[in-house]
Design a protein around this motif. Structure first.
Motif, mmCIF file in Angstrom:
data_model
loop_
_atom_site.group_PDB
_atom_site.id
_atom_site.type_symbol
_atom_site.label_atom_id
_atom_site.label_comp_id
_atom_site.label_asym_id
_atom_site.label_seq_id
_atom_site.Cartn_x
_atom_site.Cartn_y
_atom_site.Cartn_z
ATOM 1 N N TYR A 63 0.681 -1.213 0.557
ATOM 2 C CA TYR A 63 -0.105 -0.189 -0.083
ATOM 3 C C TYR A 63 0.854 1.245 0.230
ATOM 4 O O TYR A 63 0.472 2.175 -0.791
ATOM 5 N N LEU A 64 1.852 1.154 0.620
ATOM 6 C CA LEU A 64 2.527 2.695 0.814
ATOM 7 C C LEU A 64 3.731 2.631 -0.208
ATOM 8 O O LEU A 64 4.007 3.839 -0.798
ATOM 9 N N VAL A 70 0.364 2.897 -3.860
ATOM 10 C CA VAL A 70 -0.478 4.596 -3.648
ATOM 11 C C VAL A 70 0.183 5.633 -4.004
ATOM 12 O O VAL A 70 0.866 5.854 -3.414
ATOM 13 N N PRO A 121 -0.338 8.967 -0.536
ATOM 14 C CA PRO A 121 -1.381 9.654 0.274
ATOM 15 C C PRO A 121 -1.010 10.251 1.116
ATOM 16 O O PRO A 121 0.260 10.521 1.533
ATOM 17 N N SER A 122 -1.964 11.079 2.079
ATOM 18 C CA SER A 122 -1.762 11.812 2.465
ATOM 19 C C SER A 122 -1.257 11.465 4.172
ATOM 20 O O SER A 122 -1.463 9.915 4.399
ATOM 21 N N TRP A 123 -0.764 12.271 5.032
ATOM 22 C CA TRP A 123 -0.770 11.679 6.195
ATOM 23 C C TRP A 123 -1.335 10.290 7.101
ATOM 24 O O TRP A 123 -1.349 9.682 7.460
ATOM 25 N N GLY A 124 -2.928 11.021 7.418
ATOM 26 C CA GLY A 124 -3.607 10.019 7.655
ATOM 27 C C GLY A 124 -3.895 8.731 7.683
ATOM 28 O O GLY A 124 -4.469 8.258 7.559
ATOM 29 N N GLN A 125 -3.967 9.185 5.551
ATOM 30 C CA GLN A 125 -3.883 7.924 4.619
ATOM 31 C C GLN A 125 -3.145 6.844 5.242
ATOM 32 O O GLN A 125 -2.621 5.734 4.787
ATOM 33 N N ARG A 126 -1.854 7.141 5.623
ATOM 34 C CA ARG A 126 -0.346 6.405 5.851
ATOM 35 C C ARG A 126 -0.794 5.599 7.061
ATOM 36 O O ARG A 126 -0.051 4.706 6.728
ATOM 37 N N PRO A 128 -2.430 4.518 9.524
ATOM 38 C CA PRO A 128 -2.656 3.000 9.375
ATOM 39 C C PRO A 128 -2.245 1.806 8.655
ATOM 40 O O PRO A 128 -2.066 1.004 9.543
ATOM 41 N N ALA A 129 -1.401 2.106 7.121
ATOM 42 C CA ALA A 129 -0.518 0.988 7.098
ATOM 43 C C ALA A 129 1.088 0.921 8.404
ATOM 44 O O ALA A 129 0.881 -0.479 8.107
#
Length: 143
Positions: free
Chosen positions: A102-103, A106, A109-114, A116-117
């Motif tokens: 994912y990292l 994708v 991605p913003s920090w908020g999206q990164r 959880p991964a």
């Protein structure tokens, strides 16, 4: 029980014999299938671009079979093997690889999206290290 062959019934000879023969055939035909990618990876990593050599092919095969034999003789209880493969392979497949893919895949991605991964990756790393450490501790101490 740790040995798969000991789990077959002792009172019914036919079922026990059929089970042992089937297990022996399954292992005999599966081992070469598992050996091929391992031999290919070693050959590619150590001898990249070199022409095929039967001597090198045979030497790698003999070395891999010898390592498998030594491991089987050193740890006759299959639960150790299953435990280690679960502690490493399962953790990689279920936590580390998905988060890493994912990292990497994708785009931006913003920090908020990164987050959880990253948390999934960190959790997987901790679980993998702790579980492998506990298994190795039990093997070394004999518990």
């Amino acid at each position: 029980q740790g040995s798969i062959l000991q789990n077959y019934p002792r009172d019914n000879v036919a079922i026990g014999l059929i089970g042992r023969i089937a297990m022996s055939l399954a292992i005999s035909f599966t081992f070469p299938l598992l050996l091929w990618p391992c031999r290919y990876a070693i050959d590619t990593a150590l001898f990249r671009g070199a022409a095929f050599s039967w001597l090198r092919h045979s030497a790698i095969t003999v070395a891999l079979v010898a390592v498998a034999l030594v491991c089987a003789l050193a740890y006759p209880n299959i639960t150790v093997v299953f435990s280690l493969s679960g502690a490493t392979g399962a953790v990689l497949n279920e936590f580390i690889f998905p988060a890493t893919f994912y990292l990497k895949l994708v785009a931006g991605p913003s920090w908020g999206q990164r987050l959880p991964a990253i948390a999934l990756w960190a959790y997987g790393a901790v679980v993998g290290v702790v579980c492998t450490g506990v298994i190795l501790y039990r093997v070394v101490t004999g518990r």
